[in-house]
Write an enzyme that holds these catalytic residues in place. Structure first.
Site, PDB file in Angstrom:
ATOM      1  N   CYS A  65      -0.267   7.807   9.864  1.00 35.61           N
ATOM      2  CA  CYS A  65      -0.568   8.536   8.633  1.00 35.61           C
ATOM      3  C   CYS A  65      -0.727  10.021   8.927  1.00 35.61           C
ATOM      4  O   CYS A  65      -1.347  10.404   9.922  1.00 35.61           O
ATOM      5  CB  CYS A  65      -1.856   7.996   8.016  1.00 35.61           C
ATOM      6  SG  CYS A  65      -2.299   8.790   6.456  1.00 35.61           S
ATOM      7  N   CYS A  69      -8.272  11.866   7.765  1.00 34.92           N
ATOM      8  CA  CYS A  69      -9.536  11.234   7.396  1.00 34.92           C
ATOM      9  C   CYS A  69     -10.262  10.763   8.664  1.00 34.92           C
ATOM     10  O   CYS A  69      -9.756   9.937   9.418  1.00 34.92           O
ATOM     11  CB  CYS A  69      -9.283  10.055   6.472  1.00 34.92           C
ATOM     12  SG  CYS A  69      -8.297  10.468   5.000  1.00 34.92           S
ATOM     13  N   CYS A  72     -10.701   6.969   9.785  1.00 33.30           N
ATOM     14  CA  CYS A  72      -9.555   6.064   9.735  1.00 33.30           C
ATOM     15  C   CYS A  72      -8.845   5.898  11.072  1.00 33.30           C
ATOM     16  O   CYS A  72      -8.492   6.885  11.725  1.00 33.30           O
ATOM     17  CB  CYS A  72      -8.567   6.565   8.683  1.00 33.30           C
ATOM     18  SG  CYS A  72      -7.164   5.469   8.441  1.00 33.30           S
ATOM     19  N   CYS A 109      -4.140  -7.473  -2.275  1.00 37.05           N
ATOM     20  CA  CYS A 109      -4.209  -6.020  -2.241  1.00 37.05           C
ATOM     21  C   CYS A 109      -3.149  -5.508  -1.276  1.00 37.05           C
ATOM     22  O   CYS A 109      -3.207  -5.791  -0.080  1.00 37.05           O
ATOM     23  CB  CYS A 109      -5.588  -5.572  -1.796  1.00 37.05           C
ATOM     24  SG  CYS A 109      -6.888  -6.295  -2.810  1.00 37.05           S
ATOM     25  N   CYS A 142      -3.045  -5.780  -6.586  1.00 38.19           N
ATOM     26  CA  CYS A 142      -3.565  -4.413  -6.586  1.00 38.19           C
ATOM     27  C   CYS A 142      -2.799  -3.613  -5.552  1.00 38.19           C
ATOM     28  O   CYS A 142      -2.532  -4.103  -4.450  1.00 38.19           O
ATOM     29  CB  CYS A 142      -5.048  -4.422  -6.227  1.00 38.19           C
ATOM     30  SG  CYS A 142      -5.771  -2.767  -6.067  1.00 38.19           S
ATOM     31  N   CYS A 202      -9.852   0.702  -9.244  1.00 34.30           N
ATOM     32  CA  CYS A 202     -10.784   0.282  -8.213  1.00 34.30           C
ATOM     33  C   CYS A 202     -11.088   1.505  -7.363  1.00 34.30           C
ATOM     34  O   CYS A 202     -10.184   2.157  -6.868  1.00 34.30           O
ATOM     35  CB  CYS A 202     -10.152  -0.805  -7.361  1.00 34.30           C
ATOM     36  SG  CYS A 202     -11.010  -1.094  -5.810  1.00 34.30           S
ATOM     37  N   ARG A 272     -17.735  -5.122  -4.499  1.00 31.10           N
ATOM     38  CA  ARG A 272     -17.127  -5.870  -3.408  1.00 31.10           C
ATOM     39  C   ARG A 272     -17.656  -5.402  -2.064  1.00 31.10           C
ATOM     40  O   ARG A 272     -17.713  -4.211  -1.789  1.00 31.10           O
ATOM     41  CB  ARG A 272     -15.608  -5.688  -3.427  1.00 31.10           C
ATOM     42  CG  ARG A 272     -14.946  -6.313  -2.215  1.00 31.10           C
ATOM     43  CD  ARG A 272     -13.439  -6.276  -2.302  1.00 31.10           C
ATOM     44  NE  ARG A 272     -12.998  -7.052  -3.420  1.00 31.10           N
ATOM     45  CZ  ARG A 272     -12.232  -6.580  -4.389  1.00 31.10           C
ATOM     46  NH1 ARG A 272     -11.808  -5.351  -4.349  1.00 31.10           N
ATOM     47  NH2 ARG A 272     -11.885  -7.350  -5.381  1.00 31.10           N
TER      48      ARG A 272
END
Length: 418
Positions: A65, A69, A72, A109, A142, A202, A272
């Site tokens: 990626c 972040c 991550c 998901c 999702c 979400c 969740r």
């Protein structure tokens, strides 16, 4: 305790607690912890009965990626030894999803690392969504693909997506300390795009990144204002090879207080427990089911979770039941406003035990990329135990033995954990 009685009353009326009340929940002592869980549990049962919704993550594209972040394992510059692979084909993704559905999940998901999808990526994911829906009747899907451009949410909705996940992760004031390659406002904009396209939104948070109680309350109040159908609560998994590898700030008691605060502030949404529950809640996971009404089944994006069979046994042993595909997750008043299903709850808008609420829409976590975010990235696996701690715990002892990199399921030749 007057505080808890007040919070229960407000939760049953969907009334927003004051910031001082939310902060007071986080400041309660370990001596009061079971009272806090019992109070928040009354609110949880009022809106969701004793149902637990199961969600299953499929990592469509892992690693590499370009975003930075800090939490991550898939970030730019990450040295974490995770699986790296490009896009799964639609049939591969559908096969992975089927494993989770067979284990009892009602929502799949679909997550992909990256800043956000190109139009070609949206075409690719749209084909995957259609394949999963054709091969698995009644499944909720999702998507969690990062920042959305204009029109992309509408295209995902047209392909059959039910929900879109994109987490705020932390407070606006501290967001720049965690990520520099995009802004907090970018994330809020993507949640708005999902809402506008008719997708169930979400959006959640990551706890354990060194934030203050005030930061936690700030992000949860921001989520309440955004009004997602689902709020995944991730607990940072300090992956070796990431900037936050040394941030072991959570204890099981701290995690329970955070979940209780989220339930009081967001009483009628799907809360969740996402990434990190095995690592930080450990043997106290069953207590967390009194606060949250949704979990991920099996593994996360880049880390292993508790065995799927153990998840199901835990739910049953704690006196809860897995939410069925024919049940609505959200309370009637939310489902009627566009939430996932709509089937029904009681006339007063509650969803008594056995009834159900929307499917919710949610995301599942995901979005997040990781460490805790998303579905998070990580799980750990085995429930361990930890010595008792004082009221507001000191730094938690690192449990790197509970952080296991995923080596099975999507992107491998090994059977998934579901």
């Amino acid at each position: 305790m007057d505080l808890l009685n007040t919070l229960v009353d407000k939760g049953l009326r969907r009334e927003l607690p004051t910031r001082e009340e939310a902060l007071a929940v986080l400041a309660t002592s370990d001596d009061d912890l079971l009272d806090v869980v019992a109070a928040a549990g009354k609110v949880r049962r009022h809106w969701f009965g004793r149902r637990v919704k199961l969600n299953y993550l499929v990592n469509l594209k892992s690693g590499l990626c370009p975003e930075d972040c800090s939490y991550c394992s898939q970030r730019l510059g990450s040295k974490a030894d995770i699986l790296k692979y490009t896009w799964l084909k639609p049939d591969q993704a559908s096969e992975a999803a089927a494993a989770g559905l067979a284990g009892g999940a009602k929502r799949v998901c679909l997550v992909a690392s990256g800043r956000g999808p190109t139009d070609r990526d949206v075409d690719r994911v749209s084909e995957t969504i259609r394949t999963i829906k054709e091969q698995n009747e009644g499944v909720e899907v999702c998507a969690c693909l990062g920042l959305l451009s204009d029109g992309q949410a509408e295209r995902l909705r047209a392909a059959g997506a039910d929900a879109y996940n994109h987490n705020l992760n932390t407070s606006e004031s501290t967001y720049g300390d965690i990520t520099t390659t995009h802004t907090y406002a970018d994330r809020v904009d993507t949640v708005h795009k999902a809402h506008a396209a008719g997708l169930s939104a979400c959006s959640g948070l990551i706890a354990g990144m060194g934030e203050s109680d005030e930061d936690l309350v700030d992000v949860v109040y921001s989520l309440r204002e955004l009004d997602p159908d689902s709020v995944p609560v991730n607990f940072l998994i300090p992956f070796e090879g990431t900037p936050l590898a040394k941030e072991w700030n959570l204890t099981p008691q701290r995690c329970l207080r955070i979940l209780a605060m989220v339930r009081f502030v967001c009483p009628d949404v799907e809360v969740r427990i996402a990434g990190g529950r095995e690592v930080h809640l450990r043997s106290m996971q069953p207590l967390a089911l009194h606060l949250a009404n949704s979990i991920f089944l099996g593994d996360y994006l880049t880390s292993e979770g508790q065995a799927g069979k153990a998840d199901l046994e835990m739910i049953a042993d704690a006196g809860f039941e897995v939410e069925g595909a024919d049940q609505v997750t959200l309370p009637q008043h939310r489902a009627a406003d566009g939430g996932c299903g709509s089937h029904a709850a009681a006339a007063d808008g509650t969803a008594p035990e056995g009834a159900a609420g929307c499917g919710s829409h949610e995301g599942a976590g995901c979005g997040s990329h990781e460490g805790a975010g998303c579905g998070s990235h990580g799980g750990g696996g085995v429930c361990g135990s930890v010595p008792a701690t004082a009221a507001e715990p000191k730094t938690n002892e690192p449990r790197t033995d509970l952080v296991a990199v995923r080596r099975r399921g999507a992107g491998t030749d090994l059977a998934p954990n579901a």
